[in-house]
Design a protein around this motif. Structure first.
Motif, PDB file in Angstrom:
ATOM      1  N   UNK A 223       0.808  -1.219   0.000  1.00  0.00           N
ATOM      2  CA  UNK A 223       0.000   0.000   0.000  1.00  0.00           C
ATOM      3  C   UNK A 223       0.840   1.267   0.000  1.00  0.00           C
ATOM      4  N   UNK A 224       0.353   2.272  -0.694  1.00  0.00           N
ATOM      5  CA  UNK A 224       1.004   3.584  -0.697  1.00  0.00           C
ATOM      6  C   UNK A 224      -0.032   4.606  -0.268  1.00  0.00           C
ATOM      7  N   UNK A 225       0.228   5.244   0.844  1.00  0.00           N
ATOM      8  CA  UNK A 225      -0.714   6.213   1.391  1.00  0.00           C
ATOM      9  C   UNK A 225      -0.415   7.603   0.843  1.00  0.00           C
ATOM     10  N   UNK A 226      -1.446   8.260   0.347  1.00  0.00           N
ATOM     11  CA  UNK A 226      -1.325   9.648  -0.109  1.00  0.00           C
ATOM     12  C   UNK A 226      -2.206  10.498   0.783  1.00  0.00           C
ATOM     13  N   UNK A 227      -1.614  11.467   1.471  1.00  0.00           N
ATOM     14  CA  UNK A 227      -2.320  12.286   2.442  1.00  0.00           C
ATOM     15  C   UNK A 227      -2.819  13.575   1.807  1.00  0.00           C
ATOM     16  N   UNK A 228      -4.004  14.006   2.240  1.00  0.00           N
ATOM     17  CA  UNK A 228      -4.493  15.323   1.835  1.00  0.00           C
ATOM     18  C   UNK A 228      -3.617  16.395   2.477  1.00  0.00           C
TER      19      UNK A 228
END
Length: 205
Positions: free
Chosen positions: A58-63
């Motif tokens: 998984x690759x998390x992209x944050x606002x």
């Protein structure tokens, strides 16, 4: 300014909002225990991509906008599990972020101004009226205050407060959540929310 710990979630937290969390990942258990010990806050940011629970692929992209969370109550029903009731504080812009040990996110943030108390104009009154009816139904059904998704005081005469409560209740996509967090104009925010309520035919008489 020291970086703050971040908790990325699929649902945004908004100022004065209520957030119930079950914490079991190592990266968050240590962080939350430290926040409890220090009586400090952590930042909640919407996830634009990725999973709340860490996965190898998984690759998390944050606002780039979020809200500070204060721990109002907590309990440890068993080892390795914390249950929290948090309250939303100040909005912030996420200036930079990085992952540390066990995948914990931390970031440099820029606090955003709190909403001024903008009265609700007549054309936006249906949003406040319908929210008021919903709150009344919860009270009539004797839902305990600690279990309610909306906490008193109920500021049904303020654009910002009504917009945020609807933003929590509606099934908004992450980009929509981020956009409402970034919008510093309370009346503009409520106008967008009322448009969504109209499209979903959720407004009362």
């Amino acid at each position: 300014m020291n970086p703050i710990p971040l908790f990325p979630l699929s649902r945004a937290l908004y100022p004065d909002g209520i957030l119930h969390l079950r914490v079991f990942e190592i990266r968050y258990l240590d962080m939350i225990k430290q926040c409890i010990a220090d009586q400090s806050e952590f930042g909640v940011v919407p996830l634009l991509a990725g999973s709340e629970v860490r996965t190898p692929e998984g690759k998390e992209i944050l606002a780039d906008f979020g809200t500070m969370a204060k721990i109002a109550a907590w309990e440890a029903p068993m080892p390795g599990l914390l249950q929290l009731r948090c309250v939303g504080g100040t909005r912030f812009r996420l200036v930079s972020s990085e992952q540390r040990k066990y995948g914990l996110w931390v970031g440099q943030v820029e606090p955003q101004a709190d909403d001024p108390p903008v009265p609700i104009p007549d054309f936006l009154q249906p949003s406040a009226n319908t929210l008021g009816q919903l709150i009344a139904e919860l009270q009539q059904n004797s839902v305990p205050e600690t279990d309610m998704a909306i906490a008193a005081p109920f500021r049904l005469d303020e654009c910002g407060w009504v917009a945020y409560r609807w933003a929590e209740l509606l099934p908004l996509l992450p980009p929509q959540q981020r956009h409402l967090l970034a919008d510093g104009n309370p009346q503009s925010r409520l106008t967008q929310v009322q448009d969504i309520l109209k499209r979903r035919k959720l407004l009362g008489d």
